[in-house]
Enzyme design. Sequence first.
Site, short mmCIF file in Angstrom:
data_model
loop_
_atom_site.label_atom_id
_atom_site.label_comp_id
_atom_site.label_asym_id
_atom_site.label_seq_id
_atom_site.Cartn_x
_atom_site.Cartn_y
_atom_site.Cartn_z
N GLN A 4 0.81 -1.22 0.00
CA GLN A 4 0.00 0.00 0.00
C GLN A 4 0.84 1.27 0.00
O GLN A 4 0.48 2.28 0.56
CB GLN A 4 -0.97 0.01 1.17
CG GLN A 4 -2.06 -1.03 1.00
CD GLN A 4 -3.08 -0.97 2.09
OE1 GLN A 4 -2.73 -0.88 3.25
NE2 GLN A 4 -4.35 -1.02 1.73
N ARG A 6 2.12 4.08 -2.54
CA ARG A 6 1.70 4.43 -3.89
C ARG A 6 2.21 5.82 -4.26
O ARG A 6 2.50 6.64 -3.40
CB ARG A 6 0.18 4.42 -4.00
CG ARG A 6 -0.45 3.11 -3.59
CD ARG A 6 -1.92 3.13 -3.85
NE ARG A 6 -2.55 4.25 -3.17
CZ ARG A 6 -3.82 4.61 -3.35
NH1 ARG A 6 -4.56 3.95 -4.20
NH2 ARG A 6 -4.35 5.64 -2.69
N HIS A 530 -16.85 2.86 14.99
CA HIS A 530 -18.14 2.24 15.30
C HIS A 530 -18.27 0.81 14.76
O HIS A 530 -18.70 -0.09 15.47
CB HIS A 530 -19.27 3.11 14.77
CG HIS A 530 -19.33 4.44 15.43
ND1 HIS A 530 -19.92 4.64 16.66
CD2 HIS A 530 -18.86 5.65 15.05
CE1 HIS A 530 -19.80 5.90 17.01
NE2 HIS A 530 -19.17 6.55 16.06
#
Length: 573
Positions: A4, A6, A530
């Site tokens: 990840q 980039r 949440h």
Amino acid sequence: MIVQSRPITTLFPLPEETDGKNHVYVSFGHQQMMTNAIKPLGLSILEKIDESFAMTKAGGRFFIDVAQGLSTPMRRKVMIPALGKMDPLISSSIKDLTARDDFMKSISRGKMKMSLIPGYLSFKTLQQFLRLKRRNNVADVEELMEKNEREISELRKKMAPLSGKAAIDAVYDALNQTREAMYIYPRNMATVFVGVYALGWINKKMDKWLGEKNVGDVLCKSVPNNVTSEMGMELLDVADVVRQYPAVMDYFADASNDTFFEDLSHIEGGKEVSLAIKAYLEKYGMRCTGEIDITRTRFSEAPTALIPLILGNIKNFEPGAHQSIFEQGRQESLQKEEELLSRLTKLSGGKRKVKKTKRMISQLQSFIGYREYPKYIMVGYYWVIKQALLREAQRLVSRGVIRKKEDIFFLYLDELQKVVDANELDYNIIEKRKSEHEVNEKLTTPRAMTSEGEVLFGKYESSGIPDGAIAGVAVSSGTIEGRARVILRMEDIALEDGDILVTAFTDPSWTPVFVSIKGLVTEVGGMMTHGSVVAREYGLPAVVGVENATKLIKDGQRIRLNGTEGYIEILSD
């Protein structure tokens, strides 16, 4: 292996700054699990509630300027780990940025607002935290919940008859009351942090003493006073009423929001179903997807949004599922507690470890449910405020000042106040704002960016995960295999037993979906957001913060989700 990482590319607009210094912005939406563009009225309402933060607007979103929190080595030691609790990719990207001396030398400096630090407790809040922790009484939680709901009810009665200037003035007062209830009243955040502290303590100590990770996940199942998880469970009860009346289920295929309850009254079983749905909406009707934007349509305004969830519950669950699921979770939690205490007795200093652990488990189960309550307070106030504003909007429509009620969504609150006072408006403002919002909706919210226009991308260390696996944050333990359902809008929900939900983000309104899935993958989130909290209570393995999950995983693929270590493997097409 690092994943990840980039190239930096963006066309995202920048906040305006005038001091000539470097600034660093982190996405407020990633913390709130809502990265979509917000209309002007929603921005101004949210800004007035959260004005203690150094927030700035760009692209119809809020960003928090953390430059001052990064301006000294001592501040960075506090800020970067705190950001990691909110979103590890944000923390990673900021950490990389602080290694660049040329940038840091010209960073904006000054006094840092302590409210910038997630988890910061004021002195008064710390006093309440210690008091509540010592008392360890779930009645303290319930008393606080009753206080908040009573105050919202009183506000509703107070605002109902007001109009014109009096109504708008009352809205400002209500926003101050909302901020007081959420952020200033010491007992509120203190109550949140007792449960959060206990969860962290248990996970850390059980890993150290017993070599077991994330043990608190099981202990969080079926705790009291979690209004978000209860929202999902209580919709199972509504489904139990609906399933008795085939004519109602047939009607649901063509139901209309405008005549929903009127039409039900003419159908066999419609009265019983109406009573069940209205009771549900009385408690949860102020919720919706993207609920931090007051302009979003609430369940009470569009009850048909609940239909696919109700029908899914009928399809996937037997009658009485609410109680059976809750009891299963409670038994699993009790069994886990007994197992842990039994293992601890065999350790050196076992008696002391058992006594402390037993108390911390009690604190966790008494208080962790309240973690979801501050947002419930917020949307409760939102619903009262929105109804007052829409009543005023209807008066403006009747006078020909605006064309439809929803036009006020494209005015900032201060502008709306002037329109109400003057009884006039240049409608070109509305048209211009609508066009701007359409553009903003197409933008992708960066997690972090600098005032130089650089978008920052974090990375996960993936040396401990299988080759080819997709990395994320492990937030709810367990491993599950199943069909990936890539769904971006709740109204598109169509689930089968065993499905794993893959989506951009889940705020509390998605909770009724959680009862029908076996695992969760989101692009946004951290340990205490949440979706993660509710996934733990429901016992769903979950991995969040997975960049581009909805693109990397295709709908219908079979995947394996490891919520203990934090990765997803694609098994087949």
